[in-house]
Design a protein around this motif. Structure first.
Motif, short mmCIF file in Angstrom:
data_model
loop_
_atom_site.label_atom_id
_atom_site.label_comp_id
_atom_site.label_asym_id
_atom_site.label_seq_id
_atom_site.Cartn_x
_atom_site.Cartn_y
_atom_site.Cartn_z
N THR A 3 39.03 47.25 40.50
CA THR A 3 40.08 46.27 40.21
C THR A 3 40.98 46.79 39.10
O THR A 3 40.64 47.73 38.39
CB THR A 3 39.47 44.92 39.80
OG1 THR A 3 38.64 45.10 38.64
CG2 THR A 3 38.62 44.35 40.92
N ASP A 4 42.13 46.16 38.95
CA ASP A 4 43.17 46.67 38.07
C ASP A 4 43.35 45.79 36.84
O ASP A 4 43.78 44.63 36.95
CB ASP A 4 44.49 46.75 38.85
CG ASP A 4 45.56 47.52 38.09
OD1 ASP A 4 45.41 47.70 36.87
OD2 ASP A 4 46.53 47.94 38.71
N ALA A 5 43.05 46.34 35.67
CA ALA A 5 43.23 45.60 34.42
C ALA A 5 44.71 45.27 34.19
O ALA A 5 45.04 44.24 33.61
CB ALA A 5 42.68 46.42 33.25
N GLY A 65 45.79 42.28 36.30
CA GLY A 65 45.11 41.06 35.87
C GLY A 65 45.50 40.61 34.48
O GLY A 65 44.96 39.63 33.97
N GLU A 103 34.92 43.41 33.14
CA GLU A 103 34.64 43.91 34.50
C GLU A 103 35.71 44.88 34.96
O GLU A 103 35.42 45.97 35.43
CB GLU A 103 34.54 42.74 35.47
CG GLU A 103 34.08 43.16 36.85
CD GLU A 103 34.94 42.63 37.98
OE1 GLU A 103 34.65 42.95 39.15
OE2 GLU A 103 35.91 41.90 37.70
N SER A 104 36.98 44.49 34.82
CA SER A 104 38.06 45.35 35.30
C SER A 104 38.17 46.63 34.47
O SER A 104 38.60 47.67 34.98
CB SER A 104 39.40 44.59 35.27
OG SER A 104 39.75 44.22 33.95
N ASN A 120 34.73 48.68 35.86
CA ASN A 120 34.32 48.91 37.25
C ASN A 120 35.01 50.12 37.87
O ASN A 120 34.42 50.80 38.73
CB ASN A 120 34.49 47.66 38.11
CG ASN A 120 35.91 47.35 38.48
OD1 ASN A 120 36.86 47.94 37.95
ND2 ASN A 120 36.10 46.39 39.36
N ASP A 121 36.25 50.44 37.45
CA ASP A 121 36.88 51.63 38.02
C ASP A 121 36.17 52.90 37.55
O ASP A 121 35.99 53.84 38.32
CB ASP A 121 38.38 51.69 37.70
CG ASP A 121 38.70 51.28 36.28
OD1 ASP A 121 37.78 51.23 35.44
OD2 ASP A 121 39.87 50.99 36.00
N GLY A 141 40.40 39.88 41.39
CA GLY A 141 40.04 41.29 41.38
C GLY A 141 41.20 42.04 42.01
O GLY A 141 41.05 42.62 43.10
N ARG A 149 43.92 44.74 43.21
CA ARG A 149 43.88 46.18 43.45
C ARG A 149 45.21 46.77 43.03
O ARG A 149 46.27 46.22 43.36
CB ARG A 149 43.63 46.51 44.92
CG ARG A 149 42.52 45.75 45.57
CD ARG A 149 41.19 45.79 44.81
NE ARG A 149 40.10 45.36 45.66
CZ ARG A 149 39.86 44.09 45.97
NH1 ARG A 149 40.60 43.13 45.48
NH2 ARG A 149 38.84 43.78 46.76
#
Length: 400
Positions: free
Chosen positions: A129-131, A134, A154-155, A158-159, A342, A344
Motif C-alpha cells: 500500500t502507498d503511504a 493515504g 502498516e503502509s 508493508n512495502d 490500502g 496502491r
C-alpha cells in the motif's frame, strides 16, 4: 525541454496557491496530477512528449516514497502505537500474507497467460500500500489517533516486507524457466532484507538524531540548513540499506520513527521541509505517470484486467485485513475502514519496474495490471477519503 519546464513550473505554482482548498475537496492531489499529466501528454494536448524511461519514473517514485515514509514515521505517536500495537501487527503479520495469497489465487483464475510464480509476483506487487496516497486519511485529525497510527505503520512497513517475497518469487520463476541456476533461500532473503533495513535505518537515525540534538544545544543549526537535515538523513537511510542489499523502505520508515522519538517536540519543524520536497516530487511522479505511462497502455486493457483491478482494491485487500483484525477490539466499521484504505501507488509502480527489469516473459502483462489497478486506486481512494472518514467519525460520535 524548456517549454516543458515552463509548463511544469507554472502548474506547480498555481497548485501551491490553491492546495489548501483542494485538500478539503474530494479531489486529491495525485488524482489532479495524473489528470493534468494525461491532459498535457500525447493523448490530448501533446505539450509533453510522453516519454519517460523506467529509471526516471523509478527514481522519482523512490525519492517520493522515502521522504514520505520517513516524515510520516517521524510524526508517529509512539504511545498510541504501543497501546494499540495489535492493529498494525495483525495487519502486517496476518493480513499481508492473506492479501498476497488471495491475489495470487485470483490471478491464477483470471489470467491463463501467467505462470504459477508470475501470479505470485502480481499478488505481491499489489499487496503493497502507498503511504503517499493515504496521507489525506492519515493526517485527518477527526479520525481516532489509533486508526491513523495503525494505517501509517502498516503502509510504512508493508512495502518493505513485500520486497523479499518479490525477489524470492522472481528468482523462483527465473529458476523455473532456466534463466538462473542460483538456488533461492527464502528465509535468508527475508532476514537479509528486513534485518539490514532495520540496522541501517536505526543506526543512521540514532547517530544523526544524537548529532542534531548536540548541534541544537550548541546553537549551530540555522533556519536555512535545517530544511536539508531530514531529506538528507532519509535518503541516507534508504541508500545505505539498498547498498547493503537490505530494504530501503524499512530503513526509511524505522529510521524516521527513531528520529521523531529523539527529536521529540522539535520533530515537526525539521520534518515540514521534507514534506514539502516529498509533495513536489510526488507531483512530478504522478505527472510523468499520467503523461508517459497511461498513454502507452490504454489500448491494451481487457475485461479480465479491469476485473482483477477491482478485486484487488476490494475483496483481495479488504477480506484478509478484516479477518486479521478479529479479536482486536476494532468494530466492524473500523475493520472495513482499515481494510478499504490500502491504496496502491508508488510502491507498486516501483515493484512493477523491478519486475520489468527482470525480463520475465509475463512482466509486461504484470505491469499493465499494476498500472490499471493504480489508476483505479487513485480515483477510488481519492474520492472516498472524505466520505469514508465522515462515515467512520459519525459512527464514533453515535457510539459515544
Amino acid at each position: 525541454m524548456d517549454h516543458e519546464i515552463v509548463i511544469l513550473a507554472i502548474f506547480a505554482f498555481l497548485y501551491s496557491i490553491v492546495a489548501g482548498k483542494t485538500e478539503r475537496s474530494v479531489f486529491s492531489g495525485p488524482v489532479i496530477f495524473v489528470f493534468v499529466g494525461i491532459l498535457m501528454g500525447p493523448l490530448v494536448l501533446g505539450w509533453f512528449e510522453g516519454v519517460a524511461a523506467r529509471n526516471q519514473l523509478r527514481m522519482f517514485a523512490d525519492l517520493t516514497l522515502v521522504l514520505i515514509l520517513f516524515s510520516d514515521a517521524a510524526n508517529v505517536d509512539l504511545s498510541v502505537l504501543r497501546s494499540r500495537i495489535a492493529i498494525p501487527s495483525r495487519m502486517l503479520l496476518v493480513g499481508l500474507p492473506g492479501v498476497i495469497a488471495l491475489g495470487f489465487i485470483l490471478a491464477l483464475v483470471l489470467f491463463d497467460t501467467l505462470t504459477f510464480f508470475e501470479a505470485a509476483i502480481l499478488g505481491t506487487v499489489l499487496a503493497a500500500t502507498d503511504a503517499a496516497l493515504g496521507k489525506s486519511v492519515i493526517s485527518d485529525t477527526r479520525l481516532p489517533s489509533w486508526v491513523r497510527v495503525g494505517l501509517n505503520s502498516e503502509s510504512g512497513l508493508n512495502d518493505g516486507l513485500c520486497v523479499p517475497f518479490l525477489f524470492i518469487f522472481i528468482a523462483l520463476e527465473l529458476n523455473a524457466i532456466g534463466l538462473s541456476e542460483n538456488p533461492v533461500e527464502p528465509l535468508l532473503v527475508v532476514v537479509q532484507e528486513v534485518g539490514i533495513g532495520l540496522a541501517a535505518g536505526l543506526g543512521l537515525a540514532l547517530i544523526g538524531g544524537l548529532l542534531l540534538r548536540l548541534s541544537l544545544k550548541l546553537g549551530w543549526v540555522t533556519e536555512v540548513w535545517m530544511q536539508v537535515t531530514v531529506p538528507a538523513l532519509a535518503l541516507a537511510c534508504f541508500a545505505l540499506a539498498q547498498e547493503l542489499h537490505g530494504s530501503g523502505y524499512i530503513a526509511a520508515f524505522c529510521g524516521g520513527m527513531l528520529f521523531g522519538h529523539l527529536l521529540d517536540d522539535k520533530t515537526h519543524q525539521f520534518v515540514v521541509a521534507a514534506e514539502g520536497v516529498g509533495e513536489t516530487l510526488a507531483m512530478i511522479t504522478w505527472l510523468l505517470f499520467g503523461s508517459a505511462v497511461i498513454a502507452n497502455v490504454i489500448g491494451l486493457v481487457t475485461w479480465e484486467v479491469l476485473a482483477y483491478a477491482v478485486l484487488s482494491l476490494t475483496v483481495i485487500r479488504v477480506l484478509p485485513i478484516f479477518l486479521s483484525l478479529a479479536g482486536t477490539g476494532a468494530t466492524v466499521r473500523d475493520r472495513l475502514f482499515l481494510g478499504w484504505f490500502g491504496p496502491r501507488g508508488l510502491a507498486s509502480i516501483v515493484f512493477a519496474i523491478i519486475v520489468l527489469d527482470s525480463e520475465l516473459q509475463g512482466a509486461p502483462f504484470i505491469a499493465l495490471v499494476v498500472i490499471v489497478t493504480v489508476v483505479f486506486s487513485l480515483v477510488a481512494h481519492g474520492f472516498s477519503a472524505r466520505p469514508m472518514t465522515a462515515w467512520l467519525v459519525g459512527q464514533k460520535a453515535v457510539d459515544k
